[in-house]
Design an enzyme around this catalytic site. Structure first.
Site, PDB file in Angstrom:
ATOM      1  N   CYS A   2      -4.677   2.391  -3.709  1.00  0.00           N
ATOM      2  CA  CYS A   2      -3.447   2.889  -3.072  1.00  0.00           C
ATOM      3  C   CYS A   2      -2.308   1.882  -3.218  1.00  0.00           C
ATOM      4  O   CYS A   2      -1.498   1.697  -2.315  1.00  0.00           O
ATOM      5  CB  CYS A   2      -3.676   3.225  -1.601  1.00  0.00           C
ATOM      6  SG  CYS A   2      -4.750   4.639  -1.350  1.00  0.00           S
ATOM      7  N   LYS A   8     -10.633  -1.662  10.365  1.00  0.00           N
ATOM      8  CA  LYS A   8     -10.629  -2.883   9.554  1.00  0.00           C
ATOM      9  C   LYS A   8     -11.201  -4.058  10.354  1.00  0.00           C
ATOM     10  O   LYS A   8     -11.469  -5.118   9.792  1.00  0.00           O
ATOM     11  CB  LYS A   8      -9.202  -3.253   9.137  1.00  0.00           C
ATOM     12  CG  LYS A   8      -8.395  -2.141   8.483  1.00  0.00           C
ATOM     13  CD  LYS A   8      -8.823  -1.841   7.078  1.00  0.00           C
ATOM     14  CE  LYS A   8      -7.820  -0.901   6.408  1.00  0.00           C
ATOM     15  NZ  LYS A   8      -8.248  -0.488   5.069  1.00  0.00           N
ATOM     16  N   HIS A  65       0.866  -1.179   0.000  1.00  0.00           N
ATOM     17  CA  HIS A  65       0.000   0.000   0.000  1.00  0.00           C
ATOM     18  C   HIS A  65       0.902   1.229   0.000  1.00  0.00           C
ATOM     19  O   HIS A  65       2.026   1.191   0.490  1.00  0.00           O
ATOM     20  CB  HIS A  65      -0.854  -0.044   1.271  1.00  0.00           C
ATOM     21  CG  HIS A  65      -1.931   0.984   1.371  1.00  0.00           C
ATOM     22  ND1 HIS A  65      -1.677   2.286   1.718  1.00  0.00           N
ATOM     23  CD2 HIS A  65      -3.272   0.889   1.194  1.00  0.00           C
ATOM     24  CE1 HIS A  65      -2.824   2.953   1.756  1.00  0.00           C
ATOM     25  NE2 HIS A  65      -3.802   2.138   1.436  1.00  0.00           N
ATOM     26  N   GLN A  87      -4.587  -5.517   6.685  1.00  0.00           N
ATOM     27  CA  GLN A  87      -5.484  -6.428   5.975  1.00  0.00           C
ATOM     28  C   GLN A  87      -5.541  -7.827   6.592  1.00  0.00           C
ATOM     29  O   GLN A  87      -6.465  -8.585   6.305  1.00  0.00           O
ATOM     30  CB  GLN A  87      -5.058  -6.537   4.509  1.00  0.00           C
ATOM     31  CG  GLN A  87      -5.224  -5.258   3.721  1.00  0.00           C
ATOM     32  CD  GLN A  87      -6.662  -4.793   3.638  1.00  0.00           C
ATOM     33  OE1 GLN A  87      -7.590  -5.588   3.576  1.00  0.00           O
ATOM     34  NE2 GLN A  87      -6.860  -3.480   3.668  1.00  0.00           N
ATOM     35  N   ASP A 139       2.919  -4.794   8.140  1.00  0.00           N
ATOM     36  CA  ASP A 139       1.666  -4.044   8.011  1.00  0.00           C
ATOM     37  C   ASP A 139       0.523  -5.050   8.091  1.00  0.00           C
ATOM     38  O   ASP A 139       0.297  -5.821   7.157  1.00  0.00           O
ATOM     39  CB  ASP A 139       1.667  -3.305   6.666  1.00  0.00           C
ATOM     40  CG  ASP A 139       0.352  -2.601   6.356  1.00  0.00           C
ATOM     41  OD1 ASP A 139      -0.623  -2.790   7.111  1.00  0.00           O
ATOM     42  OD2 ASP A 139       0.294  -1.883   5.346  1.00  0.00           O
TER      43      ASP A 139
END
Length: 404
Positions: free
Chosen positions: A362, A224, A121, A201, A198
């Site tokens: 993104c 999220k 991202h 997700q 990260d």
């Protein structure tokens, strides 16, 4: 037993209509919906506890502080951090990444190398580019293949004694690919470098164990994971958080202030300047509770069913191409219809009450790799149904007919 009909009753927004049609919400990779249990916590906070935390001697302040710190402990337990002070409240994933990047600007020099992946991202690309500009370090990229997977043999070649940091997402937001982070973390540590994962997700689908993973940093956002926007967390190993300087100056992050010198507070407050999103932090904890009540094993099994069903149905449509075909992926399907711009498809789906995301998500380097302007992305959550997928499939067929 997992019953999606009962789960759906927890989410008020799922009963509304959009453009006169029942809402089909397939934009979960951008933001998940919020259950009534979390909404109730937000209302309860502002109705009964609203006060600034940590500094007040009065009852409301103490009660709000207790709720906020209890939420930190819930997050610590969920991600299995060793200490609660290794959990730093942030405004979201991007804030956490920038906090770490800013800190490393004091530790890097010209000749040092940092590695990101081709699946990132923008929030896990731009801060590192800025860091390289400040320090003279070099940014290197793990390439991807046509299936949307990272090429690990190339990663092995990129690692060297000059590598200081490696940053990858756990799961690609654009393609749903689950990256081999265990391998990446182990190999990176062998050259003495640090790793940031990260987890924006992955957190909705997987229950990460940061100690088992042995990652140095892990970041995610509450929105999220059925929580509110504007709050997230950075996990950092204690030794790394002690090495990094504060990201912002102000109240709460100090120990002693004089005009001659300021000393900083201990962890986690060293990184939490100013009045935080108190309600957001408490609601983040409530969202973690809710997700664990549903159960991550149940969530993963059900979402895999939706992914398989949705993929099979979409591939029956002539001229439809799916991007991101890794065997290891989560419930995200990125696709295009031949000769039709993704934005146009998204617009027609919206008229039918179906919410999907269109564009480069993104993650423009991924789109450049495939030589496309973007994709239509349908991302499923545990409160979605196969019946909704059927409605979506009919919508895609209608868009194809109208736009061909």
């Amino acid at each position: 037993m997992f019953k999606v009909e009962d789960i759906r009753k927890d989410f008020p927004i799922l009963s509304r209509k959009v453009n006169g049609k029942p809402l089909v919400y397939f934009d979960n990779a951008a933001t998940s919906q919020t259950p009534q249990q979390v909404i109730d916590v937000i209302v309860d906070y502002y109705s009964n506890y609203n006060a600034n935390i940590h500094r007040g001697v009065h009852t409301l302040s103490q009660e709000a502080t207790d709720l906020y710190e209890q939420a930190r402990q819930k997050i610590q337990t969920h991600f299995n951090a060793k200490f609660s002070h290794e959990i730093i409240f942030t405004s979201g994933t991007t804030h956490g990444i920038n906090l770490v990047a800013n800190g490393f600007s004091t530790l890097l020099k010209e000749g040092d190398e940092i590695i990101v992946s081709a699946l990132e991202h923008h929030s896990n690309i731009v801060p590192w580019q800025m860091l390289c500009e400040r320090t003279g370090a070099t940014l290197k990229v793990i390439p991807m293949n046509e299936d949307g997977e990272l090429v690990m043999t190339e990663f092995d070649k990129l690692l060297s004694k000059n590598t200081k940091l490696v940053f990858v997402n756990h799961i690609s937001n654009a393609l749903g690919t689950i990256n081999p982070i265990e391998y990446i973390i182990e190999k990176t540590h062998k050259v003495g470098a640090a790793v940031l994962i990260d987890g924006a997700q992955s957190s909705p689908h997987i229950k990460p164990d940061v100690q088992k993973l042995n990652t140095d940093f892990y970041v995610t956002s509450a929105h999220k994971i059925c929580g509110p926007t504007g709050v997230g967390m950075l996990y950092g190993k204690e030794e790394w958080l002690k090495k990094l300087p504060p990201y912002q100056g102000g109240g709460e992050m100090i120990s002693e202030v004089t005009f001659e010198k300021t000393t900083y507070a201990d962890l986690p407050h060293k990184f939490e300047a100013g009045t935080p999103n108190i309600c957001g932090g408490i609601a983040f904890g409530a969202a973690i509770d809710y997700m664990n009540t549903v159960g991550f094993e149940n969530i993963a099994a059900y979402e895999n069913e939706l992914l398989k069903y949705g993929t099979e149905k979409l591939l029956e449509i002539d001229g439809l191409k799916i991007y991101g075909t890794s065997k290891h992926k989560t419930s995200v399907i990125s696709f295009n219809l031949k000769g039709i711009h993704p934005y146009d498809v998204g617009t027609i789906l919206d008229k039918l009450g179906i919410a999907v995301r269109t564009g480069h998500h993104c993650a423009q380097p991924i789109m450049d790799f495939y030589k496309i302007p973007g994709t239509i992305r349908a991302s499923f959550s545990f409160y979605n149904t196969k019946e909704e997928i059927d409605i979506f499939i009919e919508g895609v067929k209608k868009a194809k007919m109208m736009l061909s």
